[in-house]
Design an enzyme around this catalytic site. Structure first.
Site, PDB file in Angstrom:
ATOM      1  CD  GLN A  15      36.627  25.031  72.726  1.00  0.00           C
ATOM      2  OE1 GLN A  15      37.740  24.880  72.239  1.00  0.00           O
ATOM      3  NE2 GLN A  15      35.617  24.216  72.480  1.00  0.00           N
TER       4      GLN A  15
ATOM      5  CB  ALA B 138      74.888  26.326  74.622  1.00  0.00           C
TER       6      ALA B 138
ATOM      7  NE  ARG C 291      28.357  31.877  66.133  1.00  0.00           N
ATOM      8  CZ  ARG C 291      28.086  31.471  64.905  1.00  0.00           C
ATOM      9  NH1 ARG C 291      27.849  32.353  63.942  1.00  0.00           N
ATOM     10  NH2 ARG C 291      28.055  30.181  64.638  1.00  0.00           N
TER      11      ARG C 291
ATOM     12  CD  GLU D  72      64.153  37.199  78.798  1.00  0.00           C
ATOM     13  OE1 GLU D  72      64.150  37.178  77.553  1.00  0.00           O
ATOM     14  OE2 GLU D  72      64.986  37.826  79.472  1.00  0.00           O
TER      15      GLU D  72
ATOM     16  CD  GLN E  73      26.126  28.185  84.972  1.00  0.00           C
ATOM     17  OE1 GLN E  73      25.915  26.983  84.830  1.00  0.00           O
ATOM     18  NE2 GLN E  73      25.762  28.864  86.032  1.00  0.00           N
TER      19      GLN E  73
END
Lengths: 252, 380
Positions: free
Chosen positions: B332, B126, B264, B359, B275
């Site tokens: 990423q 369950a 970086r 939840e 971009q």
């Protein structure tokens, strides 16, 4: 003994400061403001004095714009009993100068009769380091500055001061003005129940006029500029070259 | 701005606490899968447990919006810390709403973390379908006899007290379940081993088995047969909490990604100048903010006493999906480093996944949203 703690609303120490386009000062519109960290240490120390039973009441006071009541609520949430806000300006860019602040505080001291004024050694915005000393002079009280430890024993207090190259212990007669340094304590976080309780604590509003003080600036800021940006370094290709460079610069 | 001075004050305090105390040790807690009792003690002193418990019952008495703010900030520090806060909030909300005076007397100890709690619903057969529970409680003179097993129970290895959903009438479906407050140090309670999870690894999770455990009659919470409904009644707030927790994970990822992108360097310039990276950051920021606003809106609906079911499900579903997708973006931005243990974003990505599962799974949230739409119409 009642303890009075003046707290200043200043630009948050984490904010990257920008100079206003006209060079009149630092841009304070829509930036995060917080309690001056040295004042936070003073509030903490005052609350500890109360917890130890040395102090009976802690009163926080702030002088400036209406938003300074947020700073006072922080002091109340930490554990101050009540607060006084002196509305001295409507412009967030108007700094109330140390002498005016000291005169207003002297007026509050006359009304409140505290046994001790605990304040930050300086505000991190303009680093004046003057208000506490001026207040002691105006009141004719003893002063102990740059305190890292405070022990109140009846009519006397022993204060450890941070001085060049070490620590100095002095005794001052009470009542006194003590300005606190960074290492006196670590301020607590305000707990949620205390934040809730702080909403119900009294916050009284006053004006400089109530103390007969004129806060018109006496000082004129000529120019404010950003610090010079760092120049790019030079890459040394080998240890020998680095040593030559250091010798050339007279460092080794 | 709808956040008042007190909201901002609480948020700042929770943020300072998360920055100063929680975030610095999050990596170690994840690595060691350790129960951070010392942090919970500090949180208890600061009143960070039972945010919504009224002052007269020993809590600070804040609204659901404040609770959501606390959850986001704590989770920004570390999701497992926030999850404990969420668990205590759920249990204390149950006690506040349905407890007897004697049962509510447990609150100070629970909020003070002297009594650690567990909330036991899920069983091997369950999960999402709660009606399938097989744990039973049978009347026995001076109380009840509890038998059955629960799995994936948060705090099971460390808890002192469990709130257990059990079947008290096998013929009555949803109306045949009741909640019992069970002393986990009682005879017949057996704890399974600690589970080793993908994320939120400082949260201690395991199984609990009950063999002929005697539960005194006064430890039945609320009315007999109302267990399922009581459980459902606190779900809205639970979902807001988990949604806020998901936002906190996303926010931590965004902060890490922005800092990293600015420092970086590749091709002789910060990767933030490209971009392709900027778009990742912008997408992260806009989805996090959208999720945050859904959370706040749902919390304000609860506080205003409005029907909040759809709003809470939308917030939980959107925020959970957002947290997974946007922490993946954070990884990423970090490139190879983001895949390495010890980099915050690697942990955040693992911590986020459960937000789509616990939840109420996000599939169930979509069913609820659709059901609400079809029953009450789409107009706002």
């Amino acid at each position: 003994m009642k303890v009075l703690v003046p707290v200043k609303r200043v630009i948050d120490y984490n904010v990257k400061v920008r100079v206003r386009a006209d060079g009149s000062g630092v841009d304070l519109a829509n930036v995060k403001m917080s309690m001056n960290p040295f004042d936070e240490i003073a509030v903490e120390e005052a609350i500890r004095l109360k917890e130890k039973g040395t102090a009976t009441e802690v009163v926080a006071v702030s002088i400036g714009v209406r938003q300074a009541q947020e700073t006072l609520r922080t002091a109340l949430a930490m554990g101050a009993d009540r607060a006084i806000l002196v509305l001295a300006s409507e412009d967030v860019h108007q700094d109330i100068e140390p002498l005016a602040v000291a005169k207003i505080l002297a007026g509050i001291v006359k009304e409140e009769s505290p046994g001790l004024v605990l304040c930050g050694k300086q505000a991190i915005d303009n680093d004046m380091n003057a208000t506490g000393q001026m207040l002691a002079a105006l009141l004719g009280w003893a002063q102990a500055t740059f305190a890292s430890e405070l022990k109140v024993e009846g009519e006397e207090a022993t204060v450890t001061r941070e001085v060049d190259g070490g620590l100095q212990a002095i005794k001052v007669k009470m009542p006194a003005v003590v300005t606190v340094d960074l290492r006196m304590n670590e301020p607590r976080y305000a707990s949620l129940p205390n934040i809730m309780k702080a909403k119900k604590k009294p916050l009284e509003e006053k004006t400089p006029g109530d103390y007969g003080v004129d806060v018109t600036p006496r000082l004129r800021v000529v120019k404010t500029t950003e610090p010079a940006s760092r120049k790019a370094g030079v890459m040394a290709k080998s240890v020998d070259e680095l040593v030559d460079m250091l010798k050339g610069a007279g460092v080794v | 701005m709808y956040l008042n001075e007190t909201h901002l004050q609480v948020r700042e305090m929770a943020r300072d606490f998360a920055d100063g105390v929680v975030r610095p040790i999050a990596e170690a807690l994840d690595r060691d899968e350790r129960f951070p009792g010392e942090i919970f003690e500090q949180m208890a002193e600061l009143g960070l447990f039972g945010v919504g418990v009224p002052e007269e019952m020993g809590g600070p008495g804040f609204d659901s919006l404040t609770y959501a703010l606390v959850m986001e900030e704590l989770s920004r520090g570390y999701a497992s810390i926030a999850d404990q806060c969420g668990l205590v909030e759920l249990i204390s909300t149950l006690l506040v709403r349905h407890g007897t005076d004697e049962q509510r007397a447990l609150l100070p100890s629970i909020l003070g973390m002297r009594t650690k709690v567990a909330y036991c619903i899920t069983e091997p057969e369950a999960g999402t379908d709660v009606s399938g529970i097989r744990t039973t409680a049978v009347r026995d003179g001076s109380g009840w006899i509890l038998n059955g097993g629960k799995v994936w129970i948060h705090n099971a290895p460390v808890a002192d007290l469990a709130f257990v959903l059990a079947r008290t009438d096998k013929d009555k479906g949803h109306r045949g379940m009741s909640i019992f407050i069970v002393d986990l140090h009682a005879k017949g309670v057996e704890r399974g081993p600690k589970e080793h999870k993908m994320g939120q690894r400082a949260s201690q999770v395991g199984a609990l088995n009950f063999s002929d455990v005697h539960v005194p009659a006064d430890m039945l919470l609320g009315e007999e047969g109302r267990g399922f409904h009581m459980m459902m009644s606190v779900l809205d707030k639970g979902r807001v909490g988990i949604a806020a927790l998901a936002v906190g994970i996303g926010q931590a990822g965004l902060e890490a990604a922005v800092d990293y992108a600015a420092t970086r360097k590749q091709f002789s310039k910060p990767i933030a100048d490209f971009q392709g990276v900027q778009w990742l950051l912008a997408d992260m920021a806009k989805d996090i903010e959208a999720a945050r606003l859904l959370v706040h809106s749902a919390a304000m609906k609860i506080d205003a006493g409005q029907d909040a079911t759809k709003a809470c499900s939308m917030a939980k579903c959107f925020a959970g999906d957002m947290a997974v997708a946007r922490t993946a973006d954070a990884v990423q931005v970090f490139g190879g480093s983001g895949y390495i243990r010890g980099f915050e974003v690697e942990r955040l990505y693992r911590d986020a996944k459960i937000c789509q599962i616990y939840e109420g799974t996000n599939q169930i949230q979509r069913m609820i949203i659709a059901r609400e739409l079809l029953a009450k119409g789409a107009r706002v």
